[in-house]
Write an enzyme that holds these catalytic residues in place. Structure first.
Site: not given
Ligand code: MSP
Length: 505
Positions: A18, A21, A125, A128, A142, A145, A306, A309
């Protein structure tokens, strides 16, 4: 020779790519494109594929876990390709190579006395399938749940994190810089005021089945975060096809020298402690240097909410590209938000920003200046390019917003100059001028304005290139051929507004 090494976090496969990321990954892409001009860079990204949550997501979709991981990892790769993200290697934690490497590392940590067996006790939990801390709970329950967690005690292996407290502190701000400054301050105060505890690095296999075996105890699976952090070392080695079986530790260290320490590690603020406390401690235990700079960016919300999902508001970046074009997306994320701060994404602002800056300011400057050249004659002088120190520094300091502001200012100044000096009138004057002196003067002025405008446009395209590689190239070609081109066609909000609402749902 050591590569300039840039990393993103590796993304969990229980979520689709998304805009959050996208933010981290495109930022890494921008930096690696910028640094590629002077050095040999290595840009690593990938997927984090172990753990209970991944299992649960696969089960929900009734797909075998590995197959599920393959699909999501592929989706990430396709997305980055669609967004013109030019990474050098994509690491997956279910790759055999990574798994073997993590086992080797943990064995080394154990042999060197950094791991021990113990008991972990916490509030668990069952819904979870994870431990909760007191602050996760609402009236002791939690929040998802609505049940009371149970007290669970389990045998696991620990890493001696506590003994690294002072060591990490002594590196912080020196060979290990955390940016922006406020994040480093946050860590300094954390390390000063709170006592670090040892951290569990394994889980019982009967509770977490999807993970890497602890090499000396197959009833235990390596904790997904420990497994994931080592991607930063396994990725580059794997990209080289380096074969570490039968090799000595010294050979591995030597191979790592070409990459490690990372020059820039990019993360979101949610995973700061993992990267600024646990990761440095693991590296120190292995005798490896710490990453030079860890840049921590902020979090996005969408229309004030925020990204989650359950709200189903996770904007798919590929849909945004289809709707508004890639330039608008890549540009907006770095133009409207200070890198390091939180921000609220609005698609209306995305369109406005693209139109105001790219279509009306920079695009307009390009087409009007080249139209003038085409219409009123050849330029005698050469168009020269010179790097801009101010912009170089902004890039080096992660000031993307400020760099784009400066780029726009340069274009605005030249648009104003053209408005004021009216080169089309000057050239007419020159052509009509009876006296040689008038002709000469106006002609010189015309030439000066256009040459300086086109030189500014070359600077603009050079520094836009990391953000918008395709469009910047088009600008350069247009200048080279002195052919006016519409590089940034205007987006009409009326045409997109209905679709925009669909996307936002
Ligand atoms: N898998 C772990 C990271 C392991 S690194 C050794 C993880 N993954 S994640 O997919 O949940 O998120 C990774 C990164 O995505 C976050 O640290 C951030 O950089 C980015 N983001 C996820 N959601 C975000 C926002 N809503 N806004 C900005 N960046 C975001 O954590």
């Amino acid at each position: 020779m050591k590569k300039f090494f840039i990393t993103t976090p590796i993304y969990y496969v229980n979520d689709k790519p998304h805009i959050g990321h996208t933010y981290t990954t495109v930022a890494a892409d921008i930096l690696s494109r910028f640094y590629r001009n002077g050095a040999s860079t290595f840009f690593l990204t990938g997927t984090d594929e172990h753990g209970t949550k991944v299992c649960q997501s696969a089960q929900k979709q009734e797909v075998e876990v590995k197959k599920f991981c393959d699909e999501v990892a592929q989706n990430y790769q396709k997305t980055w390709k669609a967004l013109d993200v030019n990474y050098d290697f994509f690491v997956r934690t279910t790759d055999k190579y990574h798994e073997e490497f993590v086992k080797l590392i943990l064995t080394r940590l154990k042999d060197n006395g950094f791991l021990y067996e113990g008991e972990y006790e916490g509030l668990y939990c069952e819904g979870c399938e994870e431990f909760k801390s007191e602050k996760d709970l609402v009236s002791g329950c939690c929040p998802i749940h609505k049940t009371f967690p149970i007290k669970l005690k389990e045998k696991v292996w620990f890493f001696k994190l506590a003994q690294f407290q002072d060591k990490i502190f002594s590196h912080l701000g020196k060979d290990f810089v955390v940016l922006p400054q406020k994040r480093e301050a946050e860590l300094t105060s954390f390390l000063k005021n709170e006592k670090l505890h040892d951290v569990a690095i394994s889980r019982p296999r009967d509770r977490v089945e999807w993970g890497i075996d602890l090499p000396w105890d197959n009833n235990q699976v390596i904790y997904v975060w420990i497994d994931a952090l080592f991607n930063y070392l396994s990725g580059p080695l794997s990209s080289r096809g380096f074969n570490f079986s039968n090799k000595h530790w010294e050979d591995i260290l030597e191979a790592l020298n070409d990459f490690w320490p990372a020059d820039i590690q990019l993360i979101g603020k949610d995973i700061l402690r993992f990267h600024a406390v646990i990761w440095p401690a693991l590296l120190l235990a292995l005798g490896l240097p710490l990453p030079k700079r860890l840049f921590v960016h902020g979090f996005f919300t969408i229309n004030g909410e925020k990204i989650s999902k359950s709200l189903n508001n996770a904007v798919n970046p590929v849909d945004l590209k289809k709707e508004f074009g890639l330039a608008a997306l890549r540009y907006y994320l770095f133009r409207d938000f200070s890198f390091g701060e939180d921000g609220d994404v609005s698609l209306e602002n995305l369109v406005e920003r693209y139109n105001a800056d790219l279509a009306d300011n920079i695009g307009n400057l390009l087409s009007r200046s080249l139209t003038l050249v085409q219409k009123y004659g050849a330029l005698k002088q050469k168009i020269e390019f010179k790097k801009d120190e101010d912009l170089e520094n902004l890039f080096r300091n992660f000031k993307f917003k400020e760099a784009l502001e400066k780029i726009n200012l340069l274009a605005r100044e030249k648009n104003q100059l053209i408005d004021k000096e009216k080169p089309w009138a000057l050239i007419k004057e020159a052509h009509q001028g009876k006296e040689f002196a008038i002709e000469n003067n106006s002609q010189i002025k015309f030439e000066k304005i256009l040459i300086s405008t086109l030189e500014t446009l070359l600077i603009i395209s050079y520094y836009l290139k990391p953000f918008l590689p395709l469009e910047a190239e088009k600008i350069e070609t247009a200048i080279k051929n002195l052919e006016p081109e519409i590089v940034f066609p205007k987006i009409l909000l009326e045409d997109t507004i209905t679709k925009k609402q669909d996307i936002n749902k």
